[in-house]
Design an enzyme around this catalytic site. Structure first.
Site, short mmCIF file in Angstrom:
data_model
loop_
_atom_site.label_atom_id
_atom_site.label_comp_id
_atom_site.label_asym_id
_atom_site.label_seq_id
_atom_site.Cartn_x
_atom_site.Cartn_y
_atom_site.Cartn_z
N GLY A 518 37.15 -30.32 0.43
CA GLY A 518 37.62 -29.34 0.17
C GLY A 518 38.94 -28.92 0.69
O GLY A 518 39.81 -29.37 0.07
N ILE A 635 37.44 -24.75 12.33
CA ILE A 635 36.70 -24.08 11.73
C ILE A 635 38.33 -23.30 11.15
O ILE A 635 38.28 -22.00 11.66
CB ILE A 635 35.37 -23.63 12.66
N GLU A 711 28.58 -31.19 4.02
CA GLU A 711 27.94 -32.33 3.32
C GLU A 711 26.84 -32.30 5.02
O GLU A 711 25.83 -32.89 5.06
CB GLU A 711 27.87 -33.59 2.86
#
Lengths: 744, 323
Positions: A518, A635, A711
Site C-alpha cells: 500500500g 518509516i 505483513e
C-alpha cells in the site's frame, strides 16, 4: 525527496472521525427505501440440494424475495486468475451442488433486517448426500496432495554442484535436524464483517462495501453482473480490517448488487459473525517437514523444506530463500484438495506458516550445535539473492540490515541473560524462557495512478483508488504528498477508498492495499503525480495573463516548498491560483518506478526477542515481554507503523498460543465458528511490546525510501514464542497452538 | 417472527403468580438473550425480574446471604466476600469479561447453560436442547467437555466458576414458589444428565431463585480459585479448582476441594479432602493427595489430558495457599 525520520509520528487524519463514530463504514449507510438481505447457508458439506421449501419464508411478514438455486440471482464466474484462486470460482446459487458446510444456498430479502433473518430461518432444505467420502480431514487430504502446475508454488531444486540429491547433501552434513510442524486452519473475521449496500440508478451501480482494492472490487462486481466496470462505483472510505480477506469480492456483496438490480431498491447484506467463518475465505491448514544440514561450526549445507497447504498461493517453503545462505535447497509445496470452506489470502501467505517451521528448526539446530541462535543466524545471513525461478540471476540486496536487527534487538531485550539450557530460569512457580527468530517479507510495489491537485485555498488534494484498511494509509498518503511537495502535512487533503479516484486498470495495482504494497505503491504514484502537477502549475504560471510569471520561460520558474520563484519574484501556489482565478491545477499520472528497482533484491526484515512464562503446574504459557526490531526502509509514520507491527505480533501470539479452527473430519463443519470458542488474544494476553525501527531509507526502491511492513510481523514472531516456550520448559511443541495440555 | 410477551415485574409475588408454561425469567440477560438469538431458548413469555428486590450482600448471624439479583462484579468486590471468602471473589473475577460481570447476576450465573457447541447450534442434534435427538459431542468436538458425571446422552460441561466455589463452601440456593420457601444444597441442586440431560437442576416450574446462602467457614479466608484456560481472560475453564484449607501448626486440619471444567456439574472431591487431612501443608502431601483425584473419570477423544491437568490444577491451588 528522501523521507527519513523514523521518529516522526503523525496522528491519523481520520482519527477523530473514527473515535467519534462519524466514520461511515459500508453497513452504516442508510438509503431511502433500503431493504435487507440475509444469507441462508448449507448444513451439510457435500451433496446436492434436493429441495428448498421457501413457502413459509415467502409468506413471512415483510419478505420481498427469496433467492435460491431454483430461483437464482444470476452471477457470472470470475475471469481473473487471482480471483479464481483466492475467491470462489463457482458463484453461489448458480447450481444445486453443496461443496462445503456453511455454503450460501439462499438469500432472503425483507423490509427489515429482523424480518429477513427470521424468514431465512424458516427455509427448509433437504439434501442428497454424495456417496464418495468427504474430504474434510487435512491429514488425509495431505497424503494425496500434488505439486501444482505452473506458475504457482513451484518447487526449487538448487544444488551446489548441480547433481547431488538433497538427501545425499543432508547425509554429507555433519549435523542435521529434522522435524514436522503443523498448524491448524485460521480465520479472518476482521472487526468489520463483510457487508454491502448496493443501489442502482439507471444502468449505474453504487456499492458501499469494505474492500482492499476499490478498483478490483468494481471490476469483479461488474464481471459478475455482466456490466461495464465504468458503471460500477465502489465507495469504501473506511475498512474495518483487510488482512487479505477483502482482496477478492465475496458473495454477500455480489448478491446485494444483484438483488438490488432485480428489485429496483437499495439492498443491504451484512454477514453475521458466524457466517464469516464459512462464506468468506480463511487461512489453510499446513503440515511442513524441515530438515537442516550444517557443519559443526554452524554453516548451513542443505535445507529440505516440504510443505502441504490447501491454498495454491500459500507456499510455506520460500522463507529460507530470503534469509539464509545454503548451497543446497530443496523446497517443495504440495496442494491438497478438500471439501471445506474456501481458503484465501491471509496476512503474509506462505511466509507466516513457513517462518514458523523454519525458525523453529533453526532453533533446534542451534540447540544441536550448542550455538547461540543469534550467532547461527548471523553466520548464515544471505548476502545475495538466490537464482530462484522468479529471479533468474543473483541480485545484490539493495538495503539489508538483518544483522543490525539482531544486534540492536539483543541489546534492547537483554538477550545476553538467556540461559541456553531449558528449564534453567524460574520465577516462583513459573518457568521463564527466552526465544528469538527472524522475520522477512519480500518487498512489493504496484504501478498505480494518482492525482495531485493544487488548490487556490493553499491546500493540495492527493488521491488514488487505493484503500485504508485501518492501517493509517490515508495519513501516510497525506505525509507522502506533503513530502513530495515540501508543504506541511495539514495542507494536504488525502483521498482513498473509491473506484472513481485515479486507477491504473493494467496490472496488479487494482488490488490496492495488498501484499504490504500500500505505502510503497502510493509513494511512487504520489511522487510521479506531484512532479507532473508541479510541471502543470509552472506551465499555468507562465501562461496565465494575470500571473506574475506570465510570459516567462518555464525553465526559469522553480517550485520549492509550495512557492513558485523566478529571479526576485516569489508567489505561493495558493496566491497564484487566487490571482489567476483558477480553482485548481492538477495532474493525474501512472507511477514511474525507479530503474534501480530492477537491479536489486528488496525485502523488509525483523528480529524478534521474547520472554514467556509457563506455569510449571498447569502448563499455561503467557508472553511476558517482546522486543521487535524492524528494517523496512524509511518509516513514513512511526505511530501507525508501530501499530502495524504490534498488530502482527498480537496475531502471531494468536498463531502461537490460541487460534485453532476446529474442523470436524466427518461432517466438514467448523465446530467453533464463533468468537467465543475460536480464541483470539484478548488484552490480558498482550504484554507491553517494544518496537524499534532502524533508519535505512531504501531509495533504490522508490524516492521515499520505503518498503512494506504490513505483513512483516506475521513472519517469524510465532516461532520466537515457540522457541521461548522450549527454552522455558524443554518441551518442543511443533503442533500449534501451544495450549496447556501440550506442556504438562 | 416468534412473538413474545415481555412483562416487567416489580414484586416477587407477581413473579410467582405468572403462569410457568413457556415463560422465562430475565435477570442479567447474558444467557437468555444470547440463547434466544440462537433460537436455543424460545420462550413465549419473558418476565423481566430486574426490578425485584432481590439485592443485598449481608451477614445473617454467621451466614453470608447474597441476593439472586446481585451482579457478579458487585459480589466480587464486596468486603464481606473478599476477606472471608477469597475463593468466591476469585472465581467471579476470573469469569467472563468485565462487561458481562456488570450485567450478569448471581442467580443467573448458577442457571447458565452449557457452552457445548452442539447445544448452541440448532442445526445439530443435542439431547439437552432436543431430548432424544442424540449427542454429537461424544464422538465429535469434545476438548472442552466433561470427564465426570457424563452419560451416554450428554457430556456437556457445567460452565459456572462461581458454582464450583459455592459447592466447595457447601452453599445453598434459596428457592421460593407459591407454596413457600426452601433451601437446597447447591451440590444437590444440580442433577447429573443421565438419560434426561435437559433437566439440569431441582428447580420446579414456577420456582424462583431468591439468593444464595454461604455458611460460615472461618478458615475459608485461606482459599483460592485456580482456573486453567487457553487464554488469559474471557474464556471457560479447561480445568479449575476451588480449594480452602484449615492449617493448624503446619498440618492440614480440614480442606475443601471442588473442581470445574471437568464435570457435568460442579464436582466436589471429598476423597482429596480426606487425603489432605492431618498431613503437613507441603508439596509432597499435595501430590500424593491428588493422585486419585481423577479416579472414575471418563475422558473423551479430545480431552484425554484433563485427568492429569486436573491433578496439577489442584496442586497449583494448594501450592498457592501454602506460599
Amino acid at each position: 525527496m528522501v523521507t527519513s525520520s523514523p521518529g516522526r509520528s503523525v496522528d491519523r487524519v481520520d482519527g477523530a472521525a473514527k473515535v467519534t463514530g462519524a466514520a461511515k463504514y459500508a453497513a452504516d449507510n442508510r438509503l431511502p427505501g433500503i431493504v435487507h438481505g440475509h444469507l441462508v447457508t448449507s448444513t451439510i458439506a457435500r451433496g446436492t440440494i434436493r429441495s428448498m421449501d421457501v413457502r413459509a419464508a415467502r409468506a413471512a411478514a415483510g419478505v420481498i424475495a427469496v433467492y435460491t438455486p431454483a430461483d437464482p440471482l444470476r452471477l457470472l464466474p470470475p475471469q481473473n486468475p487471482i480471483i479464481q484462486i483466492a475467491g470462489e470460482a463457482r458463484r453461489p446459487l448458480q447450481d444445486r451442488e453443496v461443496r462445503y458446510h456453511g455454503q450460501i444456498i439462499g438469500l432472503v430479502v425483507a423490509e427489515t433486517f429482523e424480518q429477513a433473518r427470521d424468514a431465512a430461518a424458516l427455509v427448509r432444505v433437504t439434501y442428497r448426500p454424495h456417496g464418495d467420502p468427504l474430504r474434510a480431514s487435512f491429514a488425509e487430504a495431505a497424503r494425496d496432495a500434488v505439486i501444482p502446475d505452473p506458475p504457482w508454488s513451484q518447487p526449487v531444486y538448487f544444488r551446489a554442484d548441480g547433481v547431488t540429491p538433497i538427501d545425499q547433501a543432508l547425509a554429507n552434513s555433519q549435523v542435521t535436524v529434522s522435524a514436522t510442524y503443523d498448524q491448524p486452519p485460521k480465520q479472518h473475521n476482521a472487526m468489520e464483517p463483510h457487508s454491502a449496500v448496493a443501489m442502482w440508478e439507471g444502468g449505474r451501480l453504487t456499492v458501499y462495501s469494505g474492500t482492499q482494492g476499490p478498483a478490483l472490487h468494481a471490476l469483479e462486481i461488474a464481471e459478475a453482473l455482466g456490466v461495464d466496470k465504468r458503471n460500477v462505483h465502489v465507495i469504501s472510505p473506511y475498512v474495518g480490517g483487510g488482512f487479505g480477506g477483502k482482496v477478492v469480492t465475496w458473495a454477500p456483496t455480489l448478491l446485494a448488487a444483484a438483488a438490488a438490480r432485480a428489485l429496483g431498491r437499495p439492498v443491504k447484506v451484512v454477514t453475521t459473525r458466524e457466517q464469516l467463518f464459512t462464506v468468506t475465505g480463511h487461512r489453510t491448514e499446513f503440515t511442513q517437514q524441515v530438515t537442516l544440514g550444517a557443519s559443526r561450526d554452524g554453516r548451513l549445507n542443505a535445507v529440505k523444506h516440504e510443505g502441504v497447504s490447501n491454498m495454491l498461493i500459500e507456499n510455506p517453503t520460500r522463507v529460507v530463500g530470503e534469509l539464509y545462505d545454503s548451497p543446497n535447497l530443496h523446497l517443495v509445496t504440495r496442494i491438497a484438495t478438500m471439501d471445506v470452506p474456501k481458503t484465501t489470502i491471509m496476512r503474509a501467505p506462505g511466509y507466516e506458516a513457513g517462518s514458523f517451521a523454519l525458525e523453529c528448526a533453526m532453533d533446534e539446530m542451534a540447540g544441536e550445535l550448542g550455538m547461540d541462535p543469534v550467532e547461527l543466524r548471523t553466520k548464515n545471513d544471505l548476502t545475495t539473492s538466490y537464482p530462484l525461478p522468479e529471479a533468474s540471476e543473483r541480485l545484490p540486496f539493495s538495503s539489508r540490515h538483518l544483522k543490525e536487527c539482531y544486534q540492536v534487538g539483543a541489546r534492547r531485550f537483554g538477550w545476553s541473560r538467556r540461559r541456553a539450557e531449558p528449564r534453567a530460569v524460574t520465577d516462583g512457580d513459573r518457568l521463564v524462557g527466552m526465544g528469538m527468530a527472524s522475520g522477512v517479507l519480500p518487498a512489493s510495489q504496484f504501478v498505480a495512478a494518482a492525482r495531485v491537485r493544487f488548490r487556490a485555498n493553499g491546500t493540495v488534494n492527493v488521491a488514488s483508488a487505493n484503500a485504508d484498511l485501518g492501517t493509517g494509509a490515508l495519513t501516510a498518503l497525506a505525509i507522502l504528498g506533503a513530502d513530495s511537495l515540501g508543504i506541511p502535512v495539514d495542507r494536504v487533503k488525502p483521498a482513498l477508498g473509491t473506484s472513481l479516484l485515479p486507477v491504473n486498470w493494467e496490472g496488479d495495482a487494482m488490488m490496492g492495499a495488498a501484499g504490504s504494497a500500500g505505502t510503497t505503491t502510493l509513494a511512487s504514484a504520489v511522487h510521479t503525480a506531484a512532479r507532473d502537477a508541479i510541471k502543470a502549475l509552472i506551465a499555468h504560471a507562465v501562461a496565465h495573463e494575470a500571473s506574475p510569471f506570465h510570459g516567462m520561460d518555464t525553465e526559469d520558474v522553480h517550485y520549492e516548498r509550495g512557492v513558485l520563484t523566478a529571479g526576485a519574484k516569489s508567489t505561493p501556489f495558493g496566491r497564484l491560483l487566487t490571482t489567476t482565478r483558477t480553482g485548481g491545477i492538477e495532474a493525474t499520472t501512472v507511477a514511474e518506478l525507479k530503474e534501480e528497482a530492477d537491479r536489486y533484491a528488496f525485502a523488509s526484515y525483523a528480529a524478534y526477542f521474547c520472554e514467556v512464562r509457563v506455569d510449571r503446574w498447569t502448563g499455561e504459557a503467557r508472553l511476558s515481554r517482546m522486543t521487535t526490531v524492524v528494517d523496512a526502509g524509511a518509516i513514513v509514520n512511526a505511530k501507525t507503523a508501530r501499530s502495524q507491527i504490534v498488530g502482527g505480533i498480537i496475531m502471531s501470539l494468536g498463531q502461537a498460543l490460541l487460534e485453532d479452527a476446529r474442523l470436524e473430519a466427518d461432517t466438514g463443519r467448523i465446530a467453533n465458528a464463533n468468537l467465543a470458542d475460536y480464541l483470539l488474544p484478548v488484552n490480558a494476553d498482550v504484554p507491553p511490546l517494544d518496537v524499534h525501527f532502524l533508519d535505512h531509507p531504501d531509495t533504490n526502491y522508490n524516492h521515499a525510501g520505503v518498503r512494506g511492513l504490513g505483513e512483516l510481523s506475521s513472519v517469524g514472531a510465532a516461532a520466537a514464542i515457540a522457541n521461548a516456550v522450549y527454552n522455558a520448559t524443554g518441551v518442543r511443541v511443533r503442533q500449534l497452538p501451544i495450549t496447556p495440555d501440550k506442556l504438562i | 417472527m416468534r412473538p413474545i410477551t415481555f412483562t416487567a415485574l416489580s414484586t416477587v409475588r407477581e413473579a410467582l403468580e405468572r403462569p410457568a408454561g413457556g415463560s422465562a425469567y430475565l435477570a442479567g440477560g447474558t444467557t437468555l438473550i444470547d440463547l434466544m438469538k440462537l433460537e436455543v431458548m424460545t420462550p413465549s413469555h419473558v418476565l423481566d425480574i430486574r426490578r425485584l428486590p432481590l439485592r443485598g450482600i449481608r451477614r445473617q448471624s454467621d451466614t453470608l446471604v447474597i441476593g439472586a439479583m446481585e451482579h457478579m462484579s458487585d459480589v466480587a468486590d464486596h468486603e464481606l466476600v473478599t476477606g472471608a471468602y477469597p475463593v468466591l471473589a476469585e472465581a467471579l473475577v476470573q469469569s467472563a469479561s468485565p462487561q458481562i460481570r456488570n450485567m450478569a447476576t448471581i442467580g443467573g450465573n448458577l442457571l447458565q447453560r452449557t457452552r457445548c457447541g452442539y447445544f448452541r447450534d440448532t442445526t445439530t442434534p443435542c439431547n439437552k436442547r432436543a431430548p432424544g435427538s442424540g449427542c454429537p459431542a461424544i464422538d465429535g468436538e469434545n476438548r472442552m467437555h466433561a470427564i465426570f458425571g457424563t452419560s451416554d446422552a450428554c457430556v456437556a460441561t457445567h460452565p459456572s466458576d462461581l458454582a464450583v466455589a459455592l459447592v466447595a463452601l457447601e452453599a445453598s440456593v434459596l428457592l421460593r414458589s407459591r407454596s413457600g420457601e426452601r433451601s437446597v444444597r447447591l451440590d444437590d441442586f444440580y442433577r447429573l444428565p443421565g438419560s434426561t440431560p435437559h433437566q439440569e437442576n431441582q428447580l420446579l416450574p414456577g420456582e424462583l431463585v431468591m439468593g444464595v446462602s454461604v455458611p460460615a467457614l472461618s478458615w475459608a479466608r485461606r482459599s483460592t480459585y485456580v482456573k486453567v484456560r487457553d487464554r488469559r481472560s474471557y474464556e471457560f475453564a479447561l480445568t479449575s479448582a476451588a480449594v480452602a484449607v484449615d492449617v493448624k501448626h503446619g498440618l492440614i486440619a480440614d480442606a475443601r476441594v471442588a473442581v470445574g471444567g471437568v464435570g457435568t456439574k460442579p464436582w466436589r472431591l471429598s476423597g482429596v479432602e480426606r487425603a489432605l487431612k492431618g498431613r503437613p501443608m507441603r508439596q509432597d502431601t499435595f501430590e500424593s493427595a491428588v493422585a486419585r483425584a481423577a479416579d472414575g473419570a471418563r475422558p473423551l477423544s479430545h480431552n484425554g489430558f484433563k485427568p492429569a491437568l486436573l491433578r496439577r490444577t489442584i496442586v497449583r491451588a494448594l501450592v498457592k495457599l501454602a506460599g
